[in-house]
Design a protein around this motif. Structure first.
Motif, short mmCIF file in Angstrom:
data_model
loop_
_atom_site.label_atom_id
_atom_site.label_comp_id
_atom_site.label_asym_id
_atom_site.label_seq_id
_atom_site.Cartn_x
_atom_site.Cartn_y
_atom_site.Cartn_z
N TYR A 53 0.84 -1.21 0.00
CA TYR A 53 0.00 0.00 0.00
C TYR A 53 0.87 1.26 0.00
O TYR A 53 0.56 2.24 -0.67
CB TYR A 53 -0.91 0.01 1.22
CG TYR A 53 -1.92 -1.10 1.27
CD1 TYR A 53 -2.76 -1.36 0.19
CD2 TYR A 53 -2.06 -1.91 2.40
CE1 TYR A 53 -3.69 -2.39 0.23
CE2 TYR A 53 -2.98 -2.93 2.45
CZ TYR A 53 -3.80 -3.17 1.36
OH TYR A 53 -4.72 -4.19 1.42
N LEU A 54 1.95 1.23 0.77
CA LEU A 54 2.84 2.39 0.85
C LEU A 54 3.55 2.63 -0.48
O LEU A 54 3.82 3.78 -0.85
CB LEU A 54 3.87 2.20 1.97
CG LEU A 54 3.30 2.04 3.38
CD1 LEU A 54 4.43 1.94 4.40
CD2 LEU A 54 2.36 3.19 3.73
N ILE A 55 3.87 1.56 -1.19
CA ILE A 55 4.50 1.69 -2.51
C ILE A 55 3.54 2.38 -3.49
O ILE A 55 3.92 3.32 -4.20
CB ILE A 55 4.93 0.31 -3.05
CG1 ILE A 55 6.10 -0.24 -2.23
CG2 ILE A 55 5.33 0.41 -4.53
CD1 ILE A 55 6.46 -1.66 -2.56
N ILE A 56 2.29 1.91 -3.51
CA ILE A 56 1.30 2.53 -4.39
C ILE A 56 1.08 3.98 -4.00
O ILE A 56 1.00 4.87 -4.87
CB ILE A 56 -0.04 1.76 -4.31
CG1 ILE A 56 0.14 0.31 -4.77
CG2 ILE A 56 -1.10 2.45 -5.16
CD1 ILE A 56 0.59 0.17 -6.20
N ILE A 102 -8.00 10.51 -3.72
CA ILE A 102 -8.71 9.34 -3.21
C ILE A 102 -7.76 8.16 -3.04
O ILE A 102 -7.78 7.47 -2.01
CB ILE A 102 -9.87 8.97 -4.15
CG1 ILE A 102 -10.96 10.04 -4.09
CG2 ILE A 102 -10.47 7.62 -3.77
CD1 ILE A 102 -12.07 9.85 -5.10
N MET A 103 -6.90 7.92 -4.02
CA MET A 103 -5.98 6.79 -3.96
C MET A 103 -4.97 6.94 -2.83
O MET A 103 -4.66 5.98 -2.12
CB MET A 103 -5.24 6.63 -5.28
CG MET A 103 -6.05 5.91 -6.35
SD MET A 103 -6.57 4.25 -5.84
CE MET A 103 -4.98 3.48 -5.53
N SER A 104 -4.46 8.15 -2.63
CA SER A 104 -3.47 8.38 -1.58
C SER A 104 -4.07 8.13 -0.20
O SER A 104 -3.49 7.43 0.63
CB SER A 104 -2.93 9.80 -1.68
OG SER A 104 -1.92 10.03 -0.72
N PHE A 105 -5.27 8.69 0.03
CA PHE A 105 -5.92 8.49 1.33
C PHE A 105 -6.40 7.05 1.49
O PHE A 105 -6.39 6.51 2.59
CB PHE A 105 -7.09 9.46 1.48
CG PHE A 105 -6.67 10.88 1.73
CD1 PHE A 105 -6.05 11.23 2.92
CD2 PHE A 105 -6.88 11.86 0.78
CE1 PHE A 105 -5.66 12.54 3.16
CE2 PHE A 105 -6.48 13.17 1.01
CZ PHE A 105 -5.86 13.50 2.20
N THR A 106 -6.83 6.44 0.38
CA THR A 106 -7.28 5.04 0.46
C THR A 106 -6.13 4.13 0.85
O THR A 106 -6.29 3.21 1.66
CB THR A 106 -7.86 4.59 -0.90
OG1 THR A 106 -9.00 5.38 -1.21
CG2 THR A 106 -8.27 3.12 -0.85
N CYS A 107 -4.96 4.38 0.28
CA CYS A 107 -3.79 3.55 0.58
C CYS A 107 -3.41 3.63 2.06
O CYS A 107 -3.11 2.60 2.68
CB CYS A 107 -2.61 3.97 -0.29
SG CYS A 107 -2.73 3.43 -2.00
N ILE A 108 -3.41 4.83 2.63
CA ILE A 108 -3.03 4.95 4.04
C ILE A 108 -4.09 4.34 4.93
O ILE A 108 -3.79 3.76 5.98
CB ILE A 108 -2.75 6.43 4.42
CG1 ILE A 108 -2.05 6.50 5.78
CG2 ILE A 108 -4.00 7.25 4.41
CD1 ILE A 108 -0.72 5.83 5.83
N CYS A 109 -5.37 4.43 4.51
CA CYS A 109 -6.45 3.78 5.28
C CYS A 109 -6.30 2.27 5.23
O CYS A 109 -6.42 1.57 6.25
CB CYS A 109 -7.81 4.20 4.74
SG CYS A 109 -8.26 5.92 5.08
#
Length: 266
Positions: A53-56, A102-109
């Motif tokens: 997730y952190l890579i994405i 959305i993708m950045s916040f989704t990944c950290i969630c």
């Protein structure tokens, strides 16, 4: 209010965007690739769902620097509107602003949820902590747009995985806290702007514009900060970064250089 006060607010907001934006862009261009190099160079990260997730997120954040932040600097700071120069970019940027955020916040969630599963004392939840599931969730997100930490030492799992879970949990907790700090001012400004509505007072408009520029720069820290947060929060991450840069890539480069020199001599 006098026109000089309004002009001062406008100039101050413009300078905040120029100075703060350029600083964030440079630090992001440095920190983002370093984080990707670290995560992609070590097998422990490549095979871990949370690190995936952190890579994405890192890839999305780097793209945000060029597509969102740099355009914001040029348009608001220097008055150069790139959207008027390319019709395709004019259509693509609004889409990516929504997608990237959305993708950045989704990944950290998802990374936060993943670490909850990884550190949970109930073994039934561990089945969700897998790289295959992480890839499926990321694909789904694209299409549909410290108590647990204390129990880790009591679980019967390999030492390397236990230390990795501790490291990632610390990193994710620090990142989640920073999200609240960096995003809250923008949310407050949007709420105030909604309550005030469209004001015809020039001073109110100038004041809102000034704070929009200020909170906008503060918001973009979210896309720049992960590497530096992890670097400060995790001693193990600092050691891994040094190992990757000097023990892996520098030694590989030095060895290749020796081979090239030897071939030239032959």
């Amino acid at each position: 209010m006098s026109s000089s006060t309004i002009a001062t607010l406008s100039i101050a907001g413009q300078q905040i965007v120029i100075c703060g934006g350029i600083f964030l862009f440079i630090t992001g261009v440095v920190g983002g690739p370093l984080m990707l190099i670290t995560l992609l160079s070590l097998r422990t990260f490549r095979e871990n769902s949370c690190a995936f997730y952190l890579i994405i997120m890192s890839i999305v954040n780097i793209l945000n620097l060029f597509i969102a932040l740099l355009t914001f600097i040029m348009t608001t700071g220097f008055g150069i509107n790139w959207l008027n120069m390319s019709r395709s970019f004019c259509k693509f940027r609004p889409f990516y602003l929504q997608f990237g955020n959305i993708m950045s916040f989704t990944c950290i969630c998802l990374a936060t949820i993943d670490q909850f599963f990884a550190t949970c004392s109930n073994h039934r939840w561990h089945q969700w902590n897998r790289i295959s599931i992480a890839k499926r969730l990321i694909l789904g997100a694209i299409l549909f747009s410290y108590r647990n930490l204390q129990h880790i030492s009591h679980r019967t799992i390999p030492l390397v995985r236990r230390e990795l879970d501790k490291q990632l949990t610390t990193m994710i907790l620090a990142e989640a806290l920073s999200e609240v700090i960096f995003v809250t001012p923008t949310c407050i400004l949007n709420l105030v702007n909604y309550l005030i509505g469209n004001s015809s007072d020039p001073f109110t408009v100038a004041l809102i514009s000034f704070f929009r520029n200020l909170t906008g720069i503060f918001y973009y820290i979210h896309f720049v900060s992960p590497f530096y947060i992890y670097f400060c929060a995790s001693k193990r991450f600092r050691q891994q970064l040094i190992y990757v840069l000097f023990k892996v890539h520098y030694n590989r480069w030095r060895h290749q250089r020796v081979v090239d020199v030897a071939n030239i001599d032959i």
